[in-house]
Design a protein around this motif. Sequence first.
Motif, PDB file in Angstrom:
ATOM      1  N   LEU A 330       6.096  -1.496   2.380  1.00 39.96           N
ATOM      2  CA  LEU A 330       5.252  -1.809   1.233  1.00 39.96           C
ATOM      3  C   LEU A 330       3.825  -1.313   1.435  1.00 39.96           C
ATOM      4  CD1 LEU A 330       6.285  -5.317  -0.109  1.00 39.96           C
ATOM      5  CD2 LEU A 330       6.722  -3.074  -1.058  1.00 39.96           C
ATOM      6  N   PHE A 331       3.342  -1.396   2.679  1.00 43.29           N
ATOM      7  CA  PHE A 331       2.015  -0.833   2.970  1.00 43.29           C
ATOM      8  C   PHE A 331       1.997   0.653   2.635  1.00 43.29           C
ATOM      9  CE2 PHE A 331       1.340  -4.308   6.261  1.00 43.29           C
ATOM     10  CZ  PHE A 331       0.382  -4.945   5.497  1.00 43.29           C
ATOM     11  N   LEU A 333       4.077   2.417   0.660  1.00 47.35           N
ATOM     12  CA  LEU A 333       4.248   2.709  -0.762  1.00 47.35           C
ATOM     13  C   LEU A 333       2.960   2.410  -1.526  1.00 47.35           C
ATOM     14  CD1 LEU A 333       6.429   3.540  -2.888  1.00 47.35           C
ATOM     15  CD2 LEU A 333       6.772   1.116  -3.275  1.00 47.35           C
ATOM     16  N   GLY A 334       2.395   1.223  -1.250  1.00 48.58           N
ATOM     17  CA  GLY A 334       1.158   0.849  -1.936  1.00 48.58           C
ATOM     18  C   GLY A 334       0.035   1.808  -1.602  1.00 48.58           C
ATOM     19  N   PHE A 337       0.326   5.114  -3.209  1.00 48.24           N
ATOM     20  CA  PHE A 337      -0.010   5.131  -4.607  1.00 48.24           C
ATOM     21  C   PHE A 337      -1.505   5.133  -4.856  1.00 48.24           C
ATOM     22  CE2 PHE A 337       0.686   4.313  -9.021  1.00 48.24           C
ATOM     23  CZ  PHE A 337       1.382   5.482  -9.184  1.00 48.24           C
ATOM     24  N   VAL A 338      -2.208   4.293  -4.068  1.00 51.84           N
ATOM     25  CA  VAL A 338      -3.663   4.284  -4.200  1.00 51.84           C
ATOM     26  C   VAL A 338      -4.208   5.670  -3.842  1.00 51.84           C
ATOM     27  CG1 VAL A 338      -5.792   3.285  -3.307  1.00 51.84           C
ATOM     28  CG2 VAL A 338      -3.807   1.826  -3.717  1.00 51.84           C
ATOM     29  N   THR A 341      -3.436   8.272  -6.674  1.00 57.10           N
ATOM     30  CA  THR A 341      -4.262   8.150  -7.884  1.00 57.10           C
ATOM     31  C   THR A 341      -5.710   8.516  -7.602  1.00 57.10           C
ATOM     32  OG1 THR A 341      -4.159   5.811  -7.398  1.00 57.10           O
ATOM     33  CG2 THR A 341      -3.097   6.528  -9.409  1.00 57.10           C
ATOM     34  N   LEU A 342      -6.190   8.216  -6.389  1.00 53.32           N
ATOM     35  CA  LEU A 342      -7.595   8.504  -6.097  1.00 53.32           C
ATOM     36  C   LEU A 342      -7.829   9.967  -5.742  1.00 53.32           C
ATOM     37  CD1 LEU A 342      -8.963   5.472  -4.066  1.00 53.32           C
ATOM     38  CD2 LEU A 342      -9.386   6.089  -6.438  1.00 53.32           C
TER      39      LEU A 342
ATOM     40  N   MET B 274      -2.991  -4.958 -12.024  1.00 54.17           N
ATOM     41  CA  MET B 274      -1.659  -5.424 -11.649  1.00 54.17           C
ATOM     42  C   MET B 274      -1.704  -6.264 -10.377  1.00 54.17           C
ATOM     43  SD  MET B 274       0.398  -4.362 -13.937  1.00 54.17           S
ATOM     44  CE  MET B 274       2.081  -4.240 -13.350  1.00 54.17           C
ATOM     45  N   VAL B 328     -11.687   1.125  -4.875  1.00 52.87           N
ATOM     46  CA  VAL B 328     -10.699   1.876  -5.658  1.00 52.87           C
ATOM     47  C   VAL B 328     -11.082   1.976  -7.138  1.00 52.87           C
ATOM     48  CG1 VAL B 328      -8.296   1.973  -6.407  1.00 52.87           C
ATOM     49  CG2 VAL B 328      -8.836   1.226  -4.093  1.00 52.87           C
ATOM     50  N   LEU B 340      -3.908   0.798 -13.688  1.00 51.75           N
ATOM     51  CA  LEU B 340      -2.658   0.049 -13.642  1.00 51.75           C
ATOM     52  C   LEU B 340      -1.849   0.434 -12.410  1.00 51.75           C
ATOM     53  CD1 LEU B 340      -0.405  -0.325 -16.774  1.00 51.75           C
ATOM     54  CD2 LEU B 340       0.572   0.098 -14.554  1.00 51.75           C
ATOM     55  N   LEU B 341      -1.707   1.743 -12.189  1.00 51.50           N
ATOM     56  CA  LEU B 341      -0.864   2.200 -11.089  1.00 51.50           C
ATOM     57  C   LEU B 341      -1.522   1.960  -9.735  1.00 51.50           C
ATOM     58  CD1 LEU B 341       0.374   5.401 -12.882  1.00 51.50           C
ATOM     59  CD2 LEU B 341       1.561   3.242 -12.612  1.00 51.50           C
ATOM     60  N   ALA B 342      -2.821   2.198  -9.657  1.00 51.94           N
ATOM     61  CA  ALA B 342      -3.502   2.007  -8.373  1.00 51.94           C
ATOM     62  C   ALA B 342      -3.509   0.536  -7.987  1.00 51.94           C
ATOM     63  CB  ALA B 342      -4.934   2.538  -8.444  1.00 51.94           C
ATOM     64  N   TRP B 344      -1.408  -1.612  -8.835  1.00 55.70           N
ATOM     65  CA  TRP B 344      -0.059  -2.012  -8.437  1.00 55.70           C
ATOM     66  C   TRP B 344       0.184  -1.671  -6.970  1.00 55.70           C
ATOM     67  CZ3 TRP B 344       4.903  -0.192  -7.173  1.00 55.70           C
ATOM     68  CH2 TRP B 344       5.869  -1.186  -7.245  1.00 55.70           C
ATOM     69  N   GLY B 345      -0.315  -0.503  -6.560  1.00 56.50           N
ATOM     70  CA  GLY B 345      -0.246  -0.161  -5.140  1.00 56.50           C
ATOM     71  C   GLY B 345      -0.960  -1.198  -4.289  1.00 56.50           C
ATOM     72  N   ILE B 346      -2.135  -1.631  -4.773  1.00 56.56           N
ATOM     73  CA  ILE B 346      -2.892  -2.648  -4.023  1.00 56.56           C
ATOM     74  C   ILE B 346      -2.104  -3.952  -3.960  1.00 56.56           C
ATOM     75  CG2 ILE B 346      -4.966  -4.077  -4.092  1.00 56.56           C
ATOM     76  CD1 ILE B 346      -6.380  -1.631  -5.347  1.00 56.56           C
ATOM     77  N   LEU B 348       1.069  -4.339  -3.873  1.00 56.51           N
ATOM     78  CA  LEU B 348       2.115  -4.216  -2.844  1.00 56.51           C
ATOM     79  C   LEU B 348       1.523  -4.421  -1.459  1.00 56.51           C
ATOM     80  CD1 LEU B 348       4.267  -1.154  -3.968  1.00 56.51           C
ATOM     81  CD2 LEU B 348       4.681  -3.585  -4.299  1.00 56.51           C
ATOM     82  N   ILE B 349       0.350  -3.819  -1.231  1.00 56.78           N
ATOM     83  CA  ILE B 349      -0.284  -3.949   0.079  1.00 56.78           C
ATOM     84  C   ILE B 349      -0.630  -5.420   0.349  1.00 56.78           C
ATOM     85  CG2 ILE B 349      -2.326  -3.321   1.404  1.00 56.78           C
ATOM     86  CD1 ILE B 349      -2.263  -0.611  -0.034  1.00 56.78           C
ATOM     87  N   GLN B 352       2.490  -7.471   1.155  1.00 55.44           N
ATOM     88  CA  GLN B 352       2.981  -7.229   2.502  1.00 55.44           C
ATOM     89  C   GLN B 352       2.020  -7.814   3.540  1.00 55.44           C
ATOM     90  OE1 GLN B 352       6.048  -5.913   3.410  1.00 55.44           O
ATOM     91  NE2 GLN B 352       5.343  -6.768   5.339  1.00 55.44           N
ATOM     92  N   ALA B 353       0.716  -7.761   3.244  1.00 59.17           N
ATOM     93  CA  ALA B 353      -0.260  -8.320   4.193  1.00 59.17           C
ATOM     94  C   ALA B 353      -0.021  -9.820   4.351  1.00 59.17           C
ATOM     95  CB  ALA B 353      -1.683  -8.044   3.710  1.00 59.17           C
ATOM     96  N   SER B 356       3.070 -10.416   6.281  1.00 62.03           N
ATOM     97  CA  SER B 356       2.918 -10.166   7.714  1.00 62.03           C
ATOM     98  C   SER B 356       2.156 -11.301   8.390  1.00 62.03           C
ATOM     99  CB  SER B 356       2.168  -8.846   7.952  1.00 62.03           C
ATOM    100  OG  SER B 356       2.876  -7.782   7.374  1.00 62.03           O
ATOM    101  N   GLN B 464       3.742 -12.373  -8.385  1.00 62.37           N
ATOM    102  CA  GLN B 464       4.629 -11.549  -9.210  1.00 62.37           C
ATOM    103  C   GLN B 464       5.247 -12.351 -10.341  1.00 62.37           C
ATOM    104  OE1 GLN B 464       6.216  -8.069  -7.961  1.00 62.37           O
ATOM    105  NE2 GLN B 464       4.042  -8.043  -7.561  1.00 62.37           N
TER     106      GLN B 464
END
Lengths: 378, 537
Positions: A330-331, A333-334, A337-338, A341-342, B274, B328, B340-342, B344-346, B348-349, B352-353, B356, B464
């Motif tokens: 997940l790290f 993938l996330g 994506f960031v 996009t950046l 997101m 970001v 929206l997409l960025a 969403w990536g955050i 996910l991070i 998972q953080a 963990s 979520q």
Amino acid sequence: MILRHIDRAGWVFLGMVITAGLLIPALNLFVPADNFFHVPDYLVPLLGKYLCFALLAISIDLIWGYAGILSLGHGAFFALGGYAMGMYLMRQIGTRGVYADPILPDFMVFLNYKELPWFWYGFDMFWFAMIMVILVPAILAFVFGWFAFRSRVTGVYLSIITQAMVFALMLAFFRNDMGLGGNNGFTDFKDIVGFNIQAAETRAVLFFLSAMALAGGYILCRWIVTSKFGKVLVAIRDAESRTRFIGYRVENYKLVVFVLSAVIAGIAGALYTPQVGIINPSEFAPANSIEMVIWVAVGGRGTLVGAALGALVVNAGKTWFTGALPDLWLFALGGLFVFVTLFLPKGILGTLSTGWEKAQRRFRSDGSVPNGVPSAAE
Amino acid sequence: MTFAYYRRLALALCLGFLIFAPLSAAHADPVDDALALFATDSFNDTASAIDAIGKSGASNSAAIVTALAGGKLFFDPATKTVYYRDAAGKLIDAKTAAEVAAEPAGLKTVRLNNRLRTLVAAAAGSLDILSDDPAKRRSAANAVFKSRDATALAAVDTALAKETNNGVKEALEQARAAIIVTFAGASEADKIKAINTIAGRGDGDAAALLRSLPADIPEAVKTAAADALSDIEIKQAAWAAGQNIVYGISLGSVLLLAAVGLAITFGQMGVINMAHGEMVMIGAYVTFVVQDVIRTSAPGLFDYSLLIAIPMAFLVSGAVGIAIERSVIRFLYGRPLETLLATWGISLILIQAIRSIFGPTNREVGAPSWLSGSLDLGGLSLTYNRIAIVIFALLVFFALLLVLKKTALGLQVRAVTQNRRMAAAMGIRTDWIDAMTFGLGSGVAGMAGVALSQIDNVSPNLGQGYIIDSFMVVVFGGVGNLWGTLVGAMTLGIANKFLEPYAGAVLGKILLLVAIILFIQKRPRGLFALKGRAVEA
């Protein structure tokens, strides 16, 4: 005729897909297992799954990259195609199920169904199921798109309601009394048009068909986006109001391309189900649909080839990561994506081709153009 | 209230006694008979005795049964007198309830076997009707109401005669009425009166009783019962609707809390966040950490843990939000699909953080003592934590409204929203405002997490579960309008609760999603759409 529209990247891509479609089954079936070039049995359906995802990514790129419709619910069409195929495969199990009921699938016997629900009729026939693979996603896309485009729901609002659509479907398919297997979905398939679904030969054929579908899907989409119709789509993407003012019926263009995209996604789902061996409501999860958009963005939105490439790269990465470092997936993938996009707004392929053009221009200009003149693209 | 009411009550009581006087007179003294049976030293006789004493309604029968259960009931084989030993250890004559001065020799214990122990327990239950504890009396009366055991009538009458607590008295009257309605010997008028008493109860049990009346009752009674039943049903439907509204408001408050921060980042900044759900999740985990620290180092503060967690969650989530904005989102303004997409990536991070750090399983977040328990209002029942969430959601909402309307920060936020370049020209540090606005929205999400930790599982997936609902609320209410968010949240919450009984929880939700999708077709900009040029931008 159609092939005229394919550019160099497209030819390379088609060449690779068709070669893979022929070579991988051949290396799996005809090369002895101890040979270095042998493709192991487990790899064929795995690669076949990637091809389905690549086709799905192309269908998303067609609407997002060219018509500016960001669907966050495209998994719905993919899963519906998969379910239509799954219903056929369930009917093929026949008396080999746990409860050995000749008509009812196992889960229905388990849930005390007395007879087959009406929407299961006909799914014992392959041709009927294949029509449904196309028709069901098409109808949903048509109804949804009809409402959405006609009332000019655009941009993020459209994205959010597509997400609501796929979420509602997920909730519906998780219900046991939906008559579609509830949260277990369909699995334990036995054969497809008379061939054992587990056999290496069947899987090789399915892989080949997936490769052909991907190639065909690419050619079709490429043809659409280079046609006049495609030019209008791009115009809608870049300036919807202006296109409307010029006199185009914007909503009709959007509706047609949206339905077409849904059909392609449904076909990808239909090829996915027999190769993976299961279809369940988690395919409708909103997160899945967002992930599909990521493939396109990573590969390069608005390039078709890039979308397919992104699906392959991200999914290969996912397989590797979840095997080797499951906690980091997940790290990755996330972060990917960031990062994309950046720093790579055009995706891998877009960035590569821009870099390639720049290098070519520098090589050709040979210093005759004064340095520091920015190109129009920048 | 009524003198007339009491007079009627007294009248009803008198009538009751008059009718049943002969009934009680038939058994001259049930206690006497029972006591005699205890003294025979036979299990069967003891069984009859327990039954008789349980229904006698005698004042000391509870003491007798308690003594029996504890093996402290004795008899003198010579005189057939029964004694029991009370809690203080004194020997009491069961018949006269007087203390025995000199303990007779040769007392034998009344013996019990398992069958009798069951009977004793049952008798003790019905004897609760005479207990000193009003709650016990009430529940015993309700038990009689449900069983409609005619033999308990005497006990109910005894209890009624000396009952002083109005609530319990009412319950006893209803229990008595329940018996009379099915009692063959009662007159038609009494039965109708009883039906009215039962109707006054107005709940599901009363309706069930009225429905199950035997077919051979007189016509007048039948009509009275039917009338009463329809009365009850109307009343019940009203209570059910009220309950739905209250539950809907409670659910709406949860939605409001989850969505109001989103309304700021989405409405004021045009950022589709997101990762908003993950800000909520962080707030919930802050609550967990605060409680963990309190448990290990200052257990006395546990009741204040939520009050401590609220500002902490605001600060932590707000800080995370500012960090996201600075690293970001500030590069993506004006491109909502990219945000929206960025984000969403955050998200996910962040998921998972948290996974963990805290593991994938649910974390236990406790409720302070002042949030446990519930409030009963007529047919409504409300848990305190739900009430607290409603109040908290409204407080947060109005605080936010004040901040945006009345403070310098709010003014600047609105200025930047409306015309960024003009605001910058007026000397507003727009990038600082961006960061603060995003931090504010995220901080509010964090506070929502504190509230949600009380009603939902604290797990990495917490956020979520709310993100789609939150977007629905914001889009439904109309983007950029806090009042729209309030109305949207409450409408969706209440609609959800009204759909649930008919369609089931899942189908109700599906219907609601479909309804929203259709609604957006009709009003693409939501319920309270902003008008004007800025909208198209």
